[in-house]
Structures are given as C-alpha cells and as structure tokens.
Write an enzyme that holds these catalytic residues in place. Structure first.
Site, PDB file in Angstrom:
ATOM      1  N   GLU A 109     -33.287  -9.499  10.195  1.00 42.65           N
ATOM      2  CA  GLU A 109     -33.150  -8.664  11.445  1.00 42.65           C
ATOM      3  C   GLU A 109     -31.873  -9.335  12.058  1.00 42.65           C
ATOM      4  OE1 GLU A 109     -35.673  -9.615  14.582  1.00 42.65           O
ATOM      5  OE2 GLU A 109     -35.877  -7.756  15.372  1.00 42.65           O
ATOM      6  N   ARG A 138     -32.304 -21.313  15.321  1.00 41.95           N
ATOM      7  CA  ARG A 138     -31.545 -20.157  15.621  1.00 41.95           C
ATOM      8  C   ARG A 138     -30.211 -20.502  16.245  1.00 41.95           C
ATOM      9  NH1 ARG A 138     -35.668 -15.928  18.895  1.00 41.95           N
ATOM     10  NH2 ARG A 138     -37.501 -16.033  17.282  1.00 41.95           N
TER      11      ARG A 138
HETATM   12  N1  5AD Z   1     -45.157 -16.252  16.557  1.00 46.22           N
HETATM   13  C1  5AD Z   1     -45.538 -15.026  17.275  1.00 46.22           C
HETATM   14  N2  5AD Z   1     -44.806 -14.534  17.932  1.00 46.22           N
HETATM   15  C2  5AD Z   1     -43.651 -14.833  18.533  1.00 46.22           C
HETATM   16  N3  5AD Z   1     -42.712 -14.520  19.316  1.00 46.22           N
HETATM   17  C3  5AD Z   1     -41.745 -15.372  19.050  1.00 46.22           C
HETATM   18  N4  5AD Z   1     -41.919 -16.408  18.440  1.00 46.22           N
HETATM   19  C4  5AD Z   1     -42.994 -16.061  17.895  1.00 46.22           C
HETATM   20  C5  5AD Z   1     -43.965 -16.780  16.810  1.00 46.22           C
HETATM   21  N5  5AD Z   1     -43.401 -17.847  16.384  1.00 46.22           N
HETATM   22  C6  5AD Z   1     -42.954 -13.268  20.239  1.00 46.22           C
HETATM   23  C7  5AD Z   1     -42.946 -13.434  21.549  1.00 46.22           C
HETATM   24  C8  5AD Z   1     -42.412 -12.067  22.144  1.00 46.22           C
HETATM   25  C9  5AD Z   1     -41.497 -11.664  21.073  1.00 46.22           C
HETATM   26  C10 5AD Z   1     -39.986 -11.670  21.631  1.00 46.22           C
HETATM   27  O1  5AD Z   1     -41.603 -12.685  20.053  1.00 46.22           O
HETATM   28  O2  5AD Z   1     -44.120 -13.623  21.990  1.00 46.22           O
HETATM   29  O3  5AD Z   1     -43.290 -11.216  22.016  1.00 46.22           O
END
Ligand code: 5AD
Length: 481
Positions: A169, A98
């Site tokens: 997104e 990112r």
């Molecule tokens: N796998 C699952 N959920 C994720 N989030 C961020 N990275 C991951 C990942 N690799 C989720 C966080 C939060 C949201 C912003 O994205 O837990 O709920």
C-alpha cells in the site's frame, strides 16, 4: 508518454544502497527473492485474488491488523482468517518503522517480549527481516498486503516483498502529505518511484505485485475530487514504473449518492487517464474504506457505521472493502473485535450481493460533478508538469492547485476548507487555488448557501467543526443544536 523508468543500472546501484541502510537489508538477495516469490501459490497472490474477485463480482473484505511479535502476529492473522473469514489479510506496520526509526522499533520488540503484550502499534517488518516475514506469509492461507503510512518505504518494500507479501500500500503523495510534517514531496515521490520500480521489476520477471495508493488521505471531509486526483496521479506514476495490478481507493464520505458516485467515477476517470497516457495492459480494482473519520465510542453505534459502509461499498460496485472495528474510537482493536467488524460487514455485503447496483438521479448528478472537478484539477496539474505527473504533482502542491484538508504536512497549503451541504455531500467552502471552472465554483457556493438557509446561520468555519464531530455524535450533518 516518454519512458521515465529508472534505468536498470541506476536501480541496481540504488538497491545496494537501500539494502545496506539496516542490517536486515543484507537478508535480501534479489535473485533468491524472485525465486521465492515465483513459488508463492496463485491462491496466495493478491493481484490474482482481486482480479478474480472483480471478475466474479464478489466484494472482498480485508481488515487492518498488526502486532509487534511474529508468533503473536501469526495468531492474529490466523484468527482473522478463521473467525473473521477475511478474504485478504493485512500486515499493518508500526509507527517507528514508518518513520525509519528501526532502533526504536527494536526496543519496542524487546519490551513486547518482556511484557508479553504488543508495545508497538503494528508489525515491525524491517526488524523481523526476510525470515520473519516469510514465517508470517507462510503461516496463513490468504494473500497478505503490507499496510502502513511510510514516506520512505524503500527498505520496507524490499524486505516484505522478499518476505512473500504480494501487495504493497501507499504512494509518494498519499503516504507523505497525510503522514509527515517536513518531508518534501519531491523526495517522497522519488522514493516511491523506487518502490514502484521494484514492483515493476518483479512484474517483468513474472511475479505480479499488487499496488494500492492510499485513497482516503487525511480521512476527514476529503472531497472526492481531491482523493481521486491524487490516486490517478499515483496510478500514473506506478504504471510508469511497470506496475500492472493497481487498486485505487476512496474513503467513505457519508452521503450515499456521493459515495456511490465516487466509487464509479474513480474507476471511470482512472481508466480514462491511464489510457490517455498510453497504458492498456493493467488490471484496475477499487477499494472502499469504511468511515475513516472519528467513530462513535458506543459499539452498537460503531457496528451501524461499519455495516452502512459495507452496504455502500456493495451498492457502489467496489471490489474490496477495508473494514473497521467496534473498537475504532478506543484504539488498536482486539482480534475478537476485529473479527466482529468483518462478520458484521459480511452480513451486509452478502445480503446485497444479488441486488445489483443502485442508480438514482442524485448519483448521476454527483458522478458528473466529480468527473468535472477531477478534470479541472488534473488538466492543470498535468499542464504544470508538461505532461509529467511527478513534476506536475510537485508544482501543483506548491501552487495550491492540489491541496489536502487537515494534513500535517507543510508541503500542502492547507487552505481548502470542506464542509457538508444540506444533503450531507462534502463540498468545498474555501477552495484556495483549486482550479474549478466558474460553474463548479457556483455549484459549491449554492449548495452551501442552501444549507446555511436551512439552518438559519451563515456559511462559516463553525460548520466545518460541527461536521468533523457529527458522525461520532450520531449524525451526518453537523447541525446547530
Ligand atoms: N491493528 C489494527 N488496526 C490498526 N489501525 C492502525 N494500526 C492498527 C493495528 N496495528 C487502524 C486504526 C484506524 C486505521 C487508520 O488503521 O484503528 O482504523
């Protein structure tokens, strides 16, 4: 609206430069990528899935998920498809990617291989390159979207779209202000213009790519009018570059009336502004994000919050819901916890599927308030840009006409202070330079004073802090103890 599309020759030159920024960029051959995308079957196209879901009145469920290694990531997505019955799949990108820090992502991949566990918080798609992305998208049967938080996502978009992902997104405002500290808005908006033009280029060549601006912003007490104004601006920018499948988002605030009103007003206002700008040939869907603020640690309580979000999304008439997991307070969820969040949400959504949409006087009231707020903000933003949404957004953030609460970016004023009223609706205590008319300003003040009276204290910053922690502690409004 005047034609602001990046001219073809400029875009072709920019593509060559972007693709040379990291070795895997050489794996993108635009003509070959187009042929590959054309061969993706219709039932794996994101744009088609959200269009069909909306036409059938079916609320689609999508998780978040991403790990460092390709095989691990495929196992994860297959699990979410089979055990979680996800309608749509994600690929969440890691934090190094990112930030365009691909060398560090490479070390994360090596460490993950050595330790046999993911040492990155998402899937490093740029490092895995086009062949790695294709292995992922070919290994599952549902459409897959790239989910991230990247101010400069040009190379990521090139590689993932060539890699068979069918939705992307983000946006120049929503993936800058909540995610970066120092990136000028003008820079991120220009870089996202490239991403939108890339999607528009696929569209022109018969390949529909869904685009989804990130509605929840900082996910913490964001008043609906702020997220809506940003989403509509990003929608205008995307449509202006030829995007046709657009999903605008809203993050659950917690008040039933305000959340339902927000979902409905977002659709209505977006259509109004898009048509006003001369766009008619687009497909708009709405995504509802389950609670984006702090979660309770207790998994039973977390499930309650998850199901409540699923129910509100359904009652409001959203087209898609992004599902949380019982591990939210702890960090990245296991695949099992992720599937649990999906199944819990499915139960709520299924039971509400035949019940129609909820309508109450409070919902109508909130819908009118949000519409009025958004019109106050957007008319000023568009005036500042002489009708151009990009120039308007830059000028508006500089002037504080648009402001996002609790954002890390130095390019938003951070003056706006939101808090809940006595019924739990998010209002604005200090609005900085947000251009509400005097009736709206009085409305916000009166609603907050009503709460202050009920709590026997004055309206103060303490209420903001109390509200931020309330949900994780089991309440909506942060009342004094
Ligand atoms: N796998 C699952 N959920 C994720 N989030 C961020 N990275 C991951 C990942 N690799 C989720 C966080 C939060 C949201 C912003 O994205 O837990 O709920």
């Amino acid at each position: 609206m005047e034609d602001k599309r990046i001219p073809a020759a400029d875009f072709a030159a920019a593509r060559r430069e972007v693709l040379s920024a990291w070795p895997t960029g050489a794996g993108v051959d635009p003509g070959e990528a187009l042929s590959y995308q054309r061969a993706v079957p219709a039932d794996k196209r994101f744009a088609e899935a959200v269009r069909a879901g909306r036409a059938a009145g079916r609320l689609l469920l999508q998780p978040r998920a991403g790990v460092a290694l390709i095989d691990e990531h495929i196992r994860l997505l297959r699990y979410l498809e089979a055990e979680g019955e996800a309608d749509l799949l994600p690929t969440t990108i890691d934090a190094y990617t990112r930030q365009n820090r691909y060398a560090e992502a490479a070390r994360g991949i090596e460490k993950s291989e050595a330790s046999r566990t993911s040492m990155l918080n998402g899937f490093p798609a740029v490092n895995h390159g086009v062949p790695g992305c294709r292995r992922v998208t070919e290994s599952v049967s549902r459409p897959v979207q790239v989910r991230h938080g990247t101010p400069d996502a040009r190379l990521l978009a090139e590689i993932t779209l060539a890699g068979g992902f069918t939705s992307f997104e983000g946006g120049g405002i929503s993936y800058n202000i909540p995610y970066a500290k120092n990136v000028p808005l003008r820079t991120s908006i220009a870089d996202w213009k490239y991403v939108d033009r890339l999607c528009g280029w696929y569209e022109e060549n018969g390949v529909s790519i869904n685009r989804e601006p990130f509605g929840p912003l900082t996910g913490t007490l964001v008043p609906p009018c702020i997220g809506h104004a940003v989403g509509i601006l990003e929608g205008l920018l995307a449509l202006g570059q030829g995007v046709r499948s657009l999903t605008l988002g809203y993050g659950q605030g917690g008040s039933l009336a305000q959340d339902i009103a927000a979902v409905r007003s977002l659709r209505e206002l977006a259509d109004e502004y898009f048509r006003e700008a001369g766009f008619s040939d687009y497909d708009l869907t709405i995504v509802f994000h389950q609670w984006m603020g702090g979660f309770p640690e207790d998994e039973s309580r977390a499930f309650s919050l998850i199901c409540w979000g699923a129910a509100v999304a359904s009652l409001g008439g959203a087209d898609k819901v992004i599902v949380k997991t019982p591990h939210e307070a702890m960090g990245i969820p296991t695949k099992e916890a992720n599937a649990q969040g999906l199944r819990a949400s499915r139960q709520a959504v299924s039971m509400l599927a035949d019940q129609g949409k909820l309508e109450t006087a409070e919902i109508q009231r909130e819908r009118e308030v949000i519409s009025r707020e958004v019109r106050c903000i957007l008319s000023r933003v568009l005036a500042l840009g002489n009708g151009d949404p990009a120039e308007g957004a830059v000028a508006a953030f500089e002037a504080g006409v648009l402001d996002v609460p609790f954002a890390p970016s130095i390019h938003t004023r951070g003056k706006i202070l939101p808090m809940r009223d006595n019924e739990g609706c998010i209002r604005i205590f200090n609005r900085g330079a947000i251009p509400f008319d005097s009736d709206l300003a009085a409305w916000h003040r009166d609603r907050l004073e009503e709460r202050a009276r009920a709590e026997g204290r004055s309206v103060s910053f303490q209420m903001v802090t109390d509200d931020i922690y309330a949900v994780s502690k089991g309440r909506l409004v942060g009342r004094p103890r």
